[in-house]
Design an enzyme around this catalytic site. Structure first.
Site, PDB file in Angstrom:
ATOM      1  N   ASP A   5      -0.656  -4.948   0.606  1.00 32.83           N
ATOM      2  CA  ASP A   5      -1.183  -6.225   1.087  1.00 32.83           C
ATOM      3  C   ASP A   5      -2.570  -6.060   1.693  1.00 32.83           C
ATOM      4  O   ASP A   5      -3.075  -4.946   1.851  1.00 32.83           O
ATOM      5  CB  ASP A   5      -0.239  -6.816   2.140  1.00 32.83           C
ATOM      6  CG  ASP A   5       1.116  -7.187   1.570  1.00 32.83           C
ATOM      7  OD1 ASP A   5       1.173  -7.564   0.384  1.00 32.83           O
ATOM      8  OD2 ASP A   5       2.112  -7.105   2.314  1.00 32.83           O
ATOM      9  N   TYR A  41       6.313   5.089   3.544  1.00 31.47           N
ATOM     10  CA  TYR A  41       5.277   4.398   4.305  1.00 31.47           C
ATOM     11  C   TYR A  41       5.201   4.976   5.712  1.00 31.47           C
ATOM     12  O   TYR A  41       6.201   5.430   6.277  1.00 31.47           O
ATOM     13  CB  TYR A  41       5.571   2.901   4.404  1.00 31.47           C
ATOM     14  CG  TYR A  41       5.180   2.106   3.181  1.00 31.47           C
ATOM     15  CD1 TYR A  41       3.909   1.544   3.062  1.00 31.47           C
ATOM     16  CD2 TYR A  41       6.078   1.915   2.146  1.00 31.47           C
ATOM     17  CE1 TYR A  41       3.551   0.809   1.943  1.00 31.47           C
ATOM     18  CE2 TYR A  41       5.734   1.183   1.018  1.00 31.47           C
ATOM     19  CZ  TYR A  41       4.468   0.636   0.926  1.00 31.47           C
ATOM     20  OH  TYR A  41       4.121  -0.085  -0.191  1.00 31.47           O
TER      21      TYR A  41
END
Length: 264
Positions: A52, A110
């Protein structure tokens, strides 16, 4: 025509995200433009995961097709010469036609970086999320363990999630503190849209004492994202690794948190 794969790192602050969008600056757009300038070919790239806006990557993996004959060194140096300073090609290799940067991946990891201090970080403010209230890291660790394993993560998906199934497998969640920085690493078979940020946001609320250690279990039971209203800031999020079956011979990215800590 041959298929190549490339490892890319980038800072996401100046971009709308990975995916190309009309009239908005994206990372994909810059990489494809650099490939065109270097090769003279209009090359379409396919990534492991569409990050994003403002999300960073220590390792993003892409693949593409080309007729150009160049050494791997020439690809790296040539394409990087046309890229902005905050995007970098780390490696390029030839891969089997069956390889796909996204669909061949068996796991992703992540990293989320929290600056937990009464004052904001002047140097790293663009690369971490500032939380001014002291967080209870032990409560965060206990709550995080409720998410390990295979679950329906509907409560943690974003409103734009289009995945066919909301079941995912989380292999581990590691939470470490170094000075005033808290590092959260999550490895899973894959992630739903905004899943990582929503997990972190709720862990932060637990760390603040605004939610109990059982809050994660409640969210898993509810299976409804309207209850999970806490989403962490994207600037603290890093795609830190992508894993593939060994037979694809994708270069291993030996990211070690202890080396990352040396920066701080």
């Amino acid at each position: 025509m041959k298929k190549l794969a490339a490892g890319i790192s980038y800072q996401g602050n100046n971009y709308c995200g990975w995916q190309s969008q009309k009239n908005i600056i994206s990372i994909q757009e810059y990489v494809e433009l650099a490939l065109f300038k270097f090769s003279g070919e209009k090359i379409k790239i396919y990534c492991a995961g569409r990050t994003d806006a403002k999300v960073h990557a220590l390792l993003q993996v892409v693949h593409f097709y080309t007729d150009i004959k160049r050494s791997y060194r020439q690809w790296i140096l040539g394409v990087n010469s046309y890229l902005p300073y905050d995007i970098s090609i780390m490696w390029v290799i030839k891969v089997h036609n069956n390889f796909h940067a996204r669909y061949s991946a068996i796991a992703k990891k992540y990293l989320y970086l929290i600056h937990n201090n009464i004052s904001r970080s002047g140097i790293f403010r663009k690369y971490c999320f500032n939380v001014f209230i002291s967080l209870n890291i032990n409560d965060m660790k206990k709550a995080a363990q409720k998410l390990i394993g295979k679950h329906d993560f509907s409560s943690f998906k974003g409103s734009e999630c289009q995945s066919k199934t909301t079941y995912r497998v989380i292999y581990y969640i590691r939470i470490n503190k170094y000075k005033e920085y808290i590092f959260v690493e999550i490895k899973a078979n894959s992630f739903l849209n905004h899943m990582m940020r929503n997990i972190i946001g709720n862990l932060i609320e637990i760390g603040k004492g605004k939610k109990s250690k059982e809050w994660m279990s409640e969210l898993l039971f509810l299976k409804n994202n309207k209850f999970s209203i806490f989403s962490a800031d994207p600037k603290g999020l890093y795609l830190s690794n992508v894993y593939y079956p060994f037979y694809f011979n994708i270069p291993k990215f030996n990211f070690k948190l202890k080396n990352f800590l040396k920066i701080f």
